[in-house]
Each structure stands twice: as structure tokens, then as C-alpha cells.
Design an enzyme around this catalytic site. Sequence first.
Site, PDB file in Angstrom:
ATOM      1  CE  LYS A  88      11.170  20.558 -10.124  1.00  0.00           C
ATOM      2  NZ  LYS A  88       9.447  20.557 -11.150  1.00  0.00           N
ATOM      3  CB  SER A 137      12.644  23.715 -14.119  1.00  0.00           C
ATOM      4  OG  SER A 137      11.475  25.148 -13.826  1.00  0.00           O
ATOM      5  CG  HIS A 145      -1.563  -1.028   1.247  1.00  0.00           C
ATOM      6  ND1 HIS A 145      -3.153  -1.696   0.845  1.00  0.00           N
ATOM      7  CD2 HIS A 145      -1.145  -2.440   2.273  1.00  0.00           C
ATOM      8  CE1 HIS A 145      -2.803  -2.740   1.479  1.00  0.00           C
ATOM      9  NE2 HIS A 145      -2.256  -2.931   1.577  1.00  0.00           N
ATOM     10  CD  GLU A 163       8.465  13.426 -15.691  1.00  0.00           C
ATOM     11  OE1 GLU A 163       7.173  13.914 -15.009  1.00  0.00           O
ATOM     12  OE2 GLU A 163       9.458  13.730 -15.379  1.00  0.00           O
TER      13      GLU A 163
END
Length: 472
Positions: free
Chosen positions: A297, A291, A170, A304
Site C-alpha cells: 500500500k 499500511s 458524472h 484524504e
Amino acid sequence: MTDNASDTPKPKGQGQAMWGGRFSAKPAELMQAINVSIGFDKRLWAQDLAGSRAHARMLMNQGVISSSDGEEILGGLAKIEDEIATGTFPFRDEYEDIHMNVEARLRELIGATAGRLHTARSRNDQVAVDFRLWVRDAVDRSAAQLEALQKALLAQAETHADALMPGFTHLQPAQPVTFGHHLMAYVEMFGRDASRFRDARARMNECPLGAAALAGSPFPIDRHQTAAALGFDRPTANSLDSVSSRDFALEALSAASITATHLSRLAEEIVLWTTPMFGFIKLTDAFTTGSSIMPQKKNPDAAELIRAKVGRILGSLTTLTVVMKGLPLAYSKDMQEDKVPTFEAFDALELSLLAMAGMVADLTPNTENMAKAAGAGFSTATDLADWLVRTLNMPFRDAHHVTGSAVKTAEGLGVDLADLTLEQFQAIEPQITQDVYAVLTPAASAASRMSYGGTAPAQVRAQIARWKELLE
Ligand code: ARG
């Protein structure tokens, strides 16, 4: 817009189109626009030439065409291969697809003899064999790339066979595992994925060439010969099935979808693990992007994108399934829609597999952070319960209850289980002794799980050794 057929000079003896004999008007532009497939099926050129060569040689061997005609055809096909390789081959919309583009060019190069190549053949069995050869190569590449990815995982797993990390259920801390063990879970998944591709290959490896349009051929062709020449195990046994089945592609796309699903799970874990909140792993600049506004970043874009590719790949399986659903036998033009989704799916899969292998090799775990997290969240509570069962002969349900009280006490004090004093433990269960502390460390917890396939480093190393041998 596609070329208008009448605007382009025709080679000698050529009708408006290959099948122009019974037609008196040229196809409407829109007809050509919807019909034309050369824009995408040119990717089948190598397979188309291989199929044509095998067919031409067989026709010669069987005396269906003369050897001098056969040699002329083979010579012309070699020239075409050269033209395609050097980028000078004229791919033309007016000839619809790769099959007719090759034949039209052959006629320009060697004249009317080119027309003998299509004896005992149809575009229906031609496209079936071309596409099968393409999908067969694609599943071979996928299996090989999966093995490369497994090797990258194995290398990291071997280095970090003992590195502790939290195991989750979980996504909550559950029990300590090792980083090597976690990575080896993916080695298992990708191993099954590779074997699915190999299974699909074995089933698809029958040659449809010689089924002709749908019913077979009246010429004395030898389908075993062409099958062997193209590396197939045998010819397909039913001519209707040969030209109307695409389940080989559906099966390959199914295997691709399952693989992409597995890739998306590892990708998601990489995304999680690289966030500073987890801080489990670091990727180098090679697999991260910055970024344009936030200078701090370092984004895991490759992970992704791999996570997202399953949409495209599973979408392709859905597309082809719906194209094939309800089609009456045998060939229907609907089946021309098989290629784009299949090409797209395997392009996406291959890129994902290569990028994932690169990323896995690139990552460095922060073993300190991982080990710290491995002990958090009372992750050795099960070990305490197991100790009560083994040492005090307590029924597991009671041990579970006692452990729950210990967790509650520790939580109330804001400490870990191992930080409770013996007095505090004994207040909960008087029979608990000093020995209990030995099982409360994450390292002891992991090392104790010696069951086959368990997370004990010794077990992890045994599985690494097994896989290294399998992948030799
Ligand atoms: N371009 C066609 C395809 O990809 C080749 C087969 C065409 N056959 C036909 N009878 N029109 O399916």
C-alpha cells in the site's frame, strides 16, 4: 482545573480580580472554570500588545495621560513582549483572559501607573480590535497561501498543457481535455477564493478601538489616530456595532469554508487519480503513507485529510453563526466563544493549503495512462457529430442520432470509433468520407476546442500566461 484565585499571591494593590471592587466573595471555582479564556485567547497576545501600544500613544498625544506615565506603560509593554517571546510570561487563569493577564503583569512591572492604560477603553473594544487584527492576519495568510498553491498548479499546468486526459461528466468519460486544462480549473477556483479573502479584509478593516464598553468615551480620544496606527482604513462609525459585531469573522469563515470545499474536490481527485485503477498520477513517499499490514500500500493520506478538513472548517462557521444568532446588542459573554472555532478553522485551512501546494508540486502524471484513458469510452463521439454538422450540413439532432448508431456498432464489435472501417461508417451514413478519421483522435478533439477558455492547448497556454502575470 483552574487555579483558585485566593491561592495565588496577589500583587500589591490588587483586588481578588480586576473587577473585584464591588464583589465581596471570590468567584466559585466553577464560575472561574467556565469564565476563563486565557487558555485559548493567549494566542491574541501580539494583537493585544499592539492595541495597547496604539492606545497608550494616543492617550499621551491627546494629553489624557502624561508622557512620563505613557513612556512607563510602553516600557512595561515592551518587557511583557519580551517575556512572552522568551516563554517566561506568567499566563494565569485567575486573570481570566489575555487582556487582564497583560494588565496585571504590567502592574507588577511598573506599579499603579499600569492602571492608567485602561482609561477610555474597555475589554469589549479591546477584544474586538484584537480579534479583528488576528482575523485580518489570518485572511492575509490564507490569500498568500492560495497564491502559492496557484503557482504550484500553474507550474504543473504549463508542463502538461498538451497532456491528454479524459474529461468527465458524472465521472463518466465525456470529452478529452488536457491535464493542464484540468489543473487550471482549480487555479480559477483558488483565484476566486483568494479574492473572497481580500474582499473580506477590505470590509473588516475598520478599527473598533475607542468604542469603549459600548457607548464611546467622554475623554478626548482620537480614534483616527489609533485606527491608522494599527493599519486600519478608518475607525468604525458606531460604538454599539463596534463591540457587538463578529460578521468579519463569519465572512472570513465563509471564505474559508468555500476554499475548503474546493480543496476537498481536488483532494478527492488526487485520491481517485492515485488508485491503480485510474493510474493517472503518482505521489512520492513524501506525501503518502504505508499500511501496517499490507506491504504493497501507498496511501494518499494527506489528500484524504484535506478532503475531510472541510468538516471542521464549515463546522466552525456553523458554530459562530449559532453563537451570534439572536444576541441582543451590545457585547455579551457569548462572544468569547468566537475564538476557538475561528482559530481551529484557520489552523486547519492553513495546514490544508500548505499540504495541497506540496502535494501538487510532488505529483507526477502518468501521461501515457492518461492519454490512453482519454480515448476510451467513445470520448470523441461529439467530434463525430460536430463533423457531420460542419461537413454534411446535418442538423445537430440528426448528427447526434447517426453518431449514436456508430457508437452502438463500435460497442458491439468491441472497438473504438476510430477503428470502424469507412464501409462500416457508410453503412450508417453513406455521405461519410475518409476525412472523418482526422477528428476522431483525442488530440484532434482537444486541439479543436479553441473557443475562449476551451481545452485546446493554445487556449490553456493563454490562460497560464494570464495567470502568471496576475500572480507576479
Ligand atoms: N475574554 C472576553 C472575550 O473574549 C473579553 C471581553 C470581556 N468583556 C466583558 N465585559 N466581560 O470576549
